[in-house]
Design a protein around this motif. Structure first.
Motif, PDB file in Angstrom:
ATOM      1  N   UNK A  33       0.845  -1.196   0.000  1.00  0.00           N
ATOM      2  CA  UNK A  33       0.000   0.000   0.000  1.00  0.00           C
ATOM      3  C   UNK A  33       0.875   1.239   0.000  1.00  0.00           C
ATOM      4  N   UNK A  34       0.553   2.173  -0.902  1.00  0.00           N
ATOM      5  CA  UNK A  34       1.262   3.456  -0.971  1.00  0.00           C
ATOM      6  C   UNK A  34       0.311   4.562  -0.559  1.00  0.00           C
ATOM      7  N   UNK A  35       0.822   5.458   0.270  1.00  0.00           N
ATOM      8  CA  UNK A  35      -0.008   6.576   0.693  1.00  0.00           C
ATOM      9  C   UNK A  35       0.730   7.467   1.674  1.00  0.00           C
ATOM     10  N   UNK A  36       0.085   8.553   2.086  1.00  0.00           N
ATOM     11  CA  UNK A  36       0.721   9.494   3.009  1.00  0.00           C
ATOM     12  C   UNK A  36       0.716   8.961   4.437  1.00  0.00           C
TER      13      UNK A  36
ATOM     14  N   UNK B  64       1.825 -11.814   8.421  1.00  0.00           N
ATOM     15  CA  UNK B  64       3.004 -12.352   9.093  1.00  0.00           C
ATOM     16  C   UNK B  64       3.988 -11.272   9.557  1.00  0.00           C
ATOM     17  N   UNK B  65       4.319 -10.335   8.691  1.00  0.00           N
ATOM     18  CA  UNK B  65       5.204  -9.230   9.098  1.00  0.00           C
ATOM     19  C   UNK B  65       5.075  -8.115   8.075  1.00  0.00           C
ATOM     20  N   UNK B  66       5.435  -6.891   8.475  1.00  0.00           N
ATOM     21  CA  UNK B  66       5.371  -5.780   7.525  1.00  0.00           C
ATOM     22  C   UNK B  66       6.443  -4.750   7.838  1.00  0.00           C
ATOM     23  N   UNK B  67       6.574  -3.805   6.915  1.00  0.00           N
ATOM     24  CA  UNK B  67       7.543  -2.721   7.087  1.00  0.00           C
ATOM     25  C   UNK B  67       7.035  -1.494   6.348  1.00  0.00           C
ATOM     26  N   UNK B  68       7.639  -0.353   6.666  1.00  0.00           N
ATOM     27  CA  UNK B  68       7.264   0.906   6.037  1.00  0.00           C
ATOM     28  C   UNK B  68       8.519   1.624   5.582  1.00  0.00           C
ATOM     29  N   UNK B  69       8.445   2.225   4.389  1.00  0.00           N
ATOM     30  CA  UNK B  69       9.590   2.948   3.824  1.00  0.00           C
ATOM     31  C   UNK B  69       9.092   4.194   3.109  1.00  0.00           C
ATOM     32  N   UNK B  70       9.729   5.341   3.323  1.00  0.00           N
ATOM     33  CA  UNK B  70       9.405   6.514   2.518  1.00  0.00           C
ATOM     34  C   UNK B  70       9.732   6.254   1.041  1.00  0.00           C
TER      35      UNK B  70
ATOM     36  N   UNK C  99       0.801  -1.548   8.322  1.00  0.00           N
ATOM     37  CA  UNK C  99      -0.368  -1.525   7.448  1.00  0.00           C
ATOM     38  C   UNK C  99      -1.557  -0.911   8.191  1.00  0.00           C
ATOM     39  N   UNK C 100      -1.754  -1.319   9.433  1.00  0.00           N
ATOM     40  CA  UNK C 100      -2.833  -0.742  10.232  1.00  0.00           C
ATOM     41  C   UNK C 100      -2.595   0.742  10.476  1.00  0.00           C
ATOM     42  N   UNK C 101      -1.341   1.129  10.635  1.00  0.00           N
ATOM     43  CA  UNK C 101      -0.999   2.533  10.897  1.00  0.00           C
ATOM     44  C   UNK C 101      -1.399   3.414   9.712  1.00  0.00           C
ATOM     45  N   UNK C 102      -1.026   2.971   8.506  1.00  0.00           N
ATOM     46  CA  UNK C 102      -1.359   3.793   7.340  1.00  0.00           C
ATOM     47  C   UNK C 102      -2.857   3.786   7.081  1.00  0.00           C
TER      48      UNK C 102
ATOM     49  N   UNK D 145      -5.645   7.082   7.229  1.00  0.00           N
ATOM     50  CA  UNK D 145      -6.444   7.647   6.134  1.00  0.00           C
ATOM     51  C   UNK D 145      -7.938   7.407   6.352  1.00  0.00           C
ATOM     52  N   UNK D 146      -8.288   6.957   7.561  1.00  0.00           N
ATOM     53  CA  UNK D 146      -9.700   6.923   7.919  1.00  0.00           C
ATOM     54  C   UNK D 146     -10.381   5.578   7.951  1.00  0.00           C
ATOM     55  N   UNK D 147      -9.656   4.495   7.668  1.00  0.00           N
ATOM     56  CA  UNK D 147     -10.276   3.169   7.718  1.00  0.00           C
ATOM     57  C   UNK D 147     -10.333   2.662   9.160  1.00  0.00           C
ATOM     58  N   UNK D 148     -11.371   1.877   9.446  1.00  0.00           N
ATOM     59  CA  UNK D 148     -11.458   1.171  10.720  1.00  0.00           C
ATOM     60  C   UNK D 148     -10.850  -0.209  10.525  1.00  0.00           C
ATOM     61  N   UNK D 149      -9.776  -0.496  11.236  1.00  0.00           N
ATOM     62  CA  UNK D 149      -9.008  -1.714  11.026  1.00  0.00           C
ATOM     63  C   UNK D 149      -9.380  -2.775  12.065  1.00  0.00           C
TER      64      UNK D 149
END
Length: 201
Positions: free
Chosen positions: A92-95, A130-136, A160-163, A167-171
């Protein structure tokens, strides 16, 4: 080719079409992979596949970008039922906190698949995170996450939950991960269903 291998290939083709047609926005063909009672479970959505298509289209219109990539599959068939586990990544790409980022989550699609009118169809999809990461996207950008909010997110899909919440989703916060009671319960549900039991939503 054995009959069993032939049926496994048909199921694998179904899983691949899901990813290609969904990510391409080919909604008419995407709808054909689903059983009429098909349900999609995701961090940000849980419900009938037709509603999943609708809210995904709405997200596209708002600029939400979520893509999928597939790895290997392990498929078990029992008569007209099958459980397919397929390695995948969700991207997922986004701010995030004002910085354009990519979040990549590694996991598996755990699929309840059944024959409908002679063809394999997807009845219920439950991802395992299983696992995730975030990168600018810009490696020179400085990203400052809210550590307290991040710690509240489930370990397997924390970024993933953070992004998505940003942006307004309920996770949904109790999805199956690599380990834990939720994934063990999923395996047990799959085994019962494959043995002829009712599908436990």
């Amino acid at each position: 080719m054995s009959d069993e291998l032939s049926e496994e290939l048909k199921i694998r083709r179904l899983v691949e079409r899901w990813a290609v047609w969904r990510d391409a926005g080919d909604w008419e063909r995407f709808a054909t992979v689903w059983h009429p009672e098909g349900v999609m479970m995701a961090t940000w959505f849980q419900g009938p596949y037709r509603e999943f298509i609708r809210v995904t289209q709405e997200g596209w219109a708002k600029g939400v970008s979520i893509l999928h990539f597939l790895g290997g599959s392990a498929i078990e068939i029992a008569g007209d039922r099958a459980i397919a586990q397929t390695k995948m990544t969700i991207s997922q790409r986004g701010p995030v906190e004002g910085v354009l980022c990519d979040v990549v989550c590694t996991g598996r699609f755990y699929d309840f698949i059944t024959r409908h009118e002679g063809e394999w169809k997807l009845l219920h999809r439950q991802p395992i995170y299983e696992k995730d990461r975030i990168d600018p996207v810009d490696p020179a950008a400085r990203l400052n996450l809210d550590s307290a909010r991040l710690e509240q997110m489930p370990e397997g899909y924390r970024h993933l939950a953070y992004i998505q919440t940003g942006i307004g989703y309920q996770v949904k916060m109790d999805m199956p991960m690599l380990k834990g009671p939720e994934v063990q319960a999923l395996y047990a549900r799959g085994a019962r269903w494959l043995a002829g039991g009712a599908l436990e939503r």
